[in-house]
Motif scaffolding. Structure first.
Motif, PDB file in Angstrom:
ATOM      1  N   GLU A  65       9.618 -10.805  -9.305  1.00 16.05           N
ATOM      2  CA  GLU A  65       9.967 -10.066 -10.513  1.00 16.05           C
ATOM      3  C   GLU A  65       9.604  -8.586 -10.386  1.00 16.05           C
ATOM      4  OE1 GLU A  65      11.785 -11.013 -13.107  1.00 16.05           O
ATOM      5  OE2 GLU A  65      12.004 -12.941 -12.123  1.00 16.05           O
ATOM      6  N   LEU A  66       8.456  -8.311  -9.785  1.00 17.49           N
ATOM      7  CA  LEU A  66       8.064  -6.909  -9.596  1.00 17.49           C
ATOM      8  C   LEU A  66       9.017  -6.185  -8.655  1.00 17.49           C
ATOM      9  CD1 LEU A  66       4.184  -6.698  -9.366  1.00 17.49           C
ATOM     10  CD2 LEU A  66       5.682  -5.388 -10.832  1.00 17.49           C
ATOM     11  N   SER A  67       9.473  -6.870  -7.623  1.00 15.73           N
ATOM     12  CA  SER A  67      10.364  -6.213  -6.664  1.00 15.73           C
ATOM     13  C   SER A  67      11.739  -5.946  -7.267  1.00 15.73           C
ATOM     14  CB  SER A  67      10.498  -7.059  -5.403  1.00 15.73           C
ATOM     15  OG  SER A  67      11.191  -8.260  -5.676  1.00 15.73           O
ATOM     16  N   LYS A  68      12.136  -6.729  -8.253  1.00 14.11           N
ATOM     17  CA  LYS A  68      13.443  -6.535  -8.892  1.00 14.11           C
ATOM     18  C   LYS A  68      13.456  -5.346  -9.844  1.00 14.11           C
ATOM     19  CE  LYS A  68      14.949 -11.377  -9.070  1.00 14.11           C
ATOM     20  NZ  LYS A  68      15.257 -12.465 -10.017  1.00 14.11           N
ATOM     21  N   MET A  69      12.295  -4.964 -10.364  1.00 10.77           N
ATOM     22  CA  MET A  69      12.230  -3.933 -11.398  1.00 10.77           C
ATOM     23  C   MET A  69      12.212  -2.542 -10.795  1.00 10.77           C
ATOM     24  SD  MET A  69       9.594  -5.533 -14.092  1.00 10.77           S
ATOM     25  CE  MET A  69       9.694  -7.244 -14.515  1.00 10.77           C
ATOM     26  N   LYS A  70      13.127  -1.732 -11.262  1.00 12.75           N
ATOM     27  CA  LYS A  70      13.205  -0.333 -10.849  1.00 12.75           C
ATOM     28  C   LYS A  70      13.182   0.519 -12.117  1.00 12.75           C
ATOM     29  CE  LYS A  70      13.950  -1.369  -6.535  1.00 12.75           C
ATOM     30  NZ  LYS A  70      12.801  -1.858  -5.903  1.00 12.75           N
ATOM     31  N   PRO A  71      12.045   1.135 -12.433  1.00 12.44           N
ATOM     32  CA  PRO A  71      11.985   1.924 -13.671  1.00 12.44           C
ATOM     33  C   PRO A  71      12.762   3.234 -13.527  1.00 12.44           C
ATOM     34  CG  PRO A  71       9.939   2.138 -12.452  1.00 12.44           C
ATOM     35  CD  PRO A  71      10.774   1.120 -11.723  1.00 12.44           C
ATOM     36  N   THR A  72      13.352   3.626 -14.622  1.00 13.66           N
ATOM     37  CA  THR A  72      14.032   4.919 -14.670  1.00 13.66           C
ATOM     38  C   THR A  72      13.077   5.925 -15.305  1.00 13.66           C
ATOM     39  OG1 THR A  72      14.974   4.425 -16.842  1.00 13.66           O
ATOM     40  CG2 THR A  72      16.290   3.793 -14.921  1.00 13.66           C
ATOM     41  N   ALA A  73      13.510   7.151 -15.382  1.00 11.47           N
ATOM     42  CA  ALA A  73      12.659   8.188 -15.978  1.00 11.47           C
ATOM     43  C   ALA A  73      12.388   7.885 -17.450  1.00 11.47           C
ATOM     44  CB  ALA A  73      13.333   9.550 -15.834  1.00 11.47           C
ATOM     45  N   GLU A  74      13.385   7.301 -18.129  1.00 12.29           N
ATOM     46  CA  GLU A  74      13.233   6.994 -19.548  1.00 12.29           C
ATOM     47  C   GLU A  74      12.299   5.804 -19.777  1.00 12.29           C
ATOM     48  OE1 GLU A  74      16.317   7.158 -18.061  1.00 12.29           O
ATOM     49  OE2 GLU A  74      16.795   9.186 -18.666  1.00 12.29           O
ATOM     50  N   THR A  75      12.275   4.857 -18.848  1.00  9.59           N
ATOM     51  CA  THR A  75      11.484   3.633 -19.043  1.00  9.59           C
ATOM     52  C   THR A  75      10.154   3.680 -18.301  1.00  9.59           C
ATOM     53  OG1 THR A  75      12.587   2.555 -17.184  1.00  9.59           O
ATOM     54  CG2 THR A  75      13.551   2.235 -19.371  1.00  9.59           C
ATOM     55  N   LYS A  76       9.830   4.795 -17.686  1.00  3.83           N
ATOM     56  CA  LYS A  76       8.615   4.911 -16.880  1.00  3.83           C
ATOM     57  C   LYS A  76       7.355   4.694 -17.708  1.00  3.83           C
ATOM     58  CE  LYS A  76       6.717   6.970 -12.972  1.00  3.83           C
ATOM     59  NZ  LYS A  76       5.988   5.819 -12.480  1.00  3.83           N
ATOM     60  N   VAL A  77       7.331   5.209 -18.918  1.00  2.00           N
ATOM     61  CA  VAL A  77       6.144   5.076 -19.765  1.00  2.00           C
ATOM     62  C   VAL A  77       5.892   3.597 -20.090  1.00  2.00           C
ATOM     63  CG1 VAL A  77       5.173   5.673 -22.027  1.00  2.00           C
ATOM     64  CG2 VAL A  77       6.468   7.375 -20.739  1.00  2.00           C
ATOM     65  N   VAL A  78       6.936   2.893 -20.466  1.00  2.00           N
ATOM     66  CA  VAL A  78       6.804   1.469 -20.782  1.00  2.00           C
ATOM     67  C   VAL A  78       6.370   0.703 -19.536  1.00  2.00           C
ATOM     68  CG1 VAL A  78       8.077  -0.584 -21.532  1.00  2.00           C
ATOM     69  CG2 VAL A  78       8.504   1.617 -22.636  1.00  2.00           C
ATOM     70  N   PHE A  79       6.992   1.024 -18.419  1.00  2.00           N
ATOM     71  CA  PHE A  79       6.692   0.346 -17.153  1.00  2.00           C
ATOM     72  C   PHE A  79       5.227   0.565 -16.768  1.00  2.00           C
ATOM     73  CE2 PHE A  79       6.815  -0.088 -12.498  1.00  2.00           C
ATOM     74  CZ  PHE A  79       7.446  -1.325 -12.386  1.00  2.00           C
ATOM     75  N   ASP A  80       4.747   1.792 -16.893  1.00  2.79           N
ATOM     76  CA  ASP A  80       3.352   2.088 -16.553  1.00  2.79           C
ATOM     77  C   ASP A  80       2.372   1.356 -17.467  1.00  2.79           C
ATOM     78  OD1 ASP A  80       4.124   3.686 -14.477  1.00  2.79           O
ATOM     79  OD2 ASP A  80       3.938   5.577 -15.582  1.00  2.79           O
TER      80      ASP A  80
ATOM     81  N   LYS B  83       0.814  -1.218   0.000  1.00  3.51           N
ATOM     82  CA  LYS B  83       0.000   0.000   0.000  1.00  3.51           C
ATOM     83  C   LYS B  83       0.845   1.264   0.000  1.00  3.51           C
ATOM     84  CE  LYS B  83      -3.837  -2.305   2.176  1.00  3.51           C
ATOM     85  NZ  LYS B  83      -4.688  -2.447   3.316  1.00  3.51           N
ATOM     86  N   THR B  84       2.103   1.199   0.421  1.00  2.91           N
ATOM     87  CA  THR B  84       2.936   2.393   0.444  1.00  2.91           C
ATOM     88  C   THR B  84       3.532   2.702  -0.921  1.00  2.91           C
ATOM     89  OG1 THR B  84       4.879   1.095   1.086  1.00  2.91           O
ATOM     90  CG2 THR B  84       3.553   2.061   2.857  1.00  2.91           C
ATOM     91  N   ASP B  85       3.581   1.733  -1.819  1.00  3.61           N
ATOM     92  CA  ASP B  85       4.147   1.942  -3.142  1.00  3.61           C
ATOM     93  C   ASP B  85       3.010   1.963  -4.162  1.00  3.61           C
ATOM     94  OD1 ASP B  85       5.684   2.151  -5.364  1.00  3.61           O
ATOM     95  OD2 ASP B  85       6.863   0.334  -5.010  1.00  3.61           O
ATOM     96  N   PRO B  86       2.697   3.127  -4.732  1.00  7.39           N
ATOM     97  CA  PRO B  86       1.553   3.202  -5.636  1.00  7.39           C
ATOM     98  C   PRO B  86       1.723   2.352  -6.892  1.00  7.39           C
ATOM     99  CG  PRO B  86       2.763   5.278  -5.629  1.00  7.39           C
ATOM    100  CD  PRO B  86       3.350   4.420  -4.567  1.00  7.39           C
ATOM    101  N   GLU B  87       2.956   2.147  -7.353  1.00  4.79           N
ATOM    102  CA  GLU B  87       3.152   1.347  -8.549  1.00  4.79           C
ATOM    103  C   GLU B  87       2.869  -0.132  -8.294  1.00  4.79           C
ATOM    104  OE1 GLU B  87       7.067   2.252  -9.801  1.00  4.79           O
ATOM    105  OE2 GLU B  87       6.472   4.101 -10.763  1.00  4.79           O
ATOM    106  N   LEU B  88       3.061  -0.564  -7.050  1.00  2.48           N
ATOM    107  CA  LEU B  88       2.818  -1.963  -6.734  1.00  2.48           C
ATOM    108  C   LEU B  88       1.448  -2.181  -6.105  1.00  2.48           C
ATOM    109  CD1 LEU B  88       6.273  -3.001  -5.264  1.00  2.48           C
ATOM    110  CD2 LEU B  88       5.452  -3.279  -7.576  1.00  2.48           C
ATOM    111  N   ALA B  89       0.684  -1.125  -5.958  1.00  3.16           N
ATOM    112  CA  ALA B  89      -0.631  -1.254  -5.327  1.00  3.16           C
ATOM    113  C   ALA B  89      -1.561  -2.135  -6.138  1.00  3.16           C
ATOM    114  CB  ALA B  89      -1.255   0.125  -5.140  1.00  3.16           C
TER     115      ALA B  89
END
Length: 193
Positions: A111-126, A73-79
């Motif tokens: 796999e989700l915990s291993k992924m750290k999106p960068t500013a360039e890859t944020k769109v793909v990640f989202d 719940k604290t990480d909106p991307e993993l919510a």
């Protein structure tokens, strides 16, 4: 030249001397003088040490628990994967299906915990997270159908396929992020040459 040891002992006269009186008492006095008994610390400090150890142990245990658990719940991307942490739809049917479900859910979360999106890859990640969220919603619907209508082969297969799709989706995301990161690094290399 060789002599029998028994003959030597027979010839030798052995005298048995008795120990002087108070020998044991004198020995104990010398022992006490050489190694005096340590004074015991007061019991107040020993209880204080025990209490401090218990408080430290409780604090470390609590810290380790907080560190080891993933608070989605604290990480909106993993919510969107909160449902996948709870799981349990297949576990109500059979222990073997629970093992399958736990395997997929653990792999997805890893796999989700291993992924750290960068500013360039944020769109793909989202974009991938939106697809993952759609699959999570479908999984919730299938789980509800399973509890309402009972276990059917079709529903169980659909739930397992949903988990497999989510995991494959994360593998594709991982590969795409590697490709994007590699393509971003390669222009820098050619520019420096």
């Amino acid at each position: 030249m060789a002599q029998d040891i028994r003959d030597l002992f027979k010839k030798e006269t052995m005298t048995h001397e008795e120990m002087p009186k108070n020998h044991e008492a004198r020995f104990l006095e010398k022992l006490e003088a050489a190694f005096p008994e340590e004074k015991k610390t007061s019991t107040k400090f020993s209880w204080l040490n025990i209490a401090a150890s218990v408080v430290l142990l409780i604090g470390l245990s609590f810290g380790a628990y907080k560190f080891m658990t993933l608070d989605v719940k604290t990480d909106p991307e993993l919510a969107s994967t909160e449902e996948s942490l709870n799981g349990g739809a297949l576990g109500k049917i059979s222990p073997d299906l629970k093992k399958v479900e736990d395997y997929y859910l653990a792999s997805i979360n890893l796999e989700l915990s291993k992924m750290k999106p960068t500013a360039e890859t944020k769109v793909v990640f989202d974009g991938y997270l939106e697809q993952l969220n759609e699959l999570n919603q479908e999984y919730k619907k299938l789980s509800l159908e399973l509890t309402e209508n009972g276990a059917t082969e079709l529903t169980i297969t659909a739930l397992i396929d949903n988990l497999r799709f989510r995991l494959n989706l994360l593998y594709r995301l991982k590969d795409q992020l590697k490709t994007l990161n590699a393509s971003e690094e390669s222009p820098e290399v050619t520019q420096s040459i």
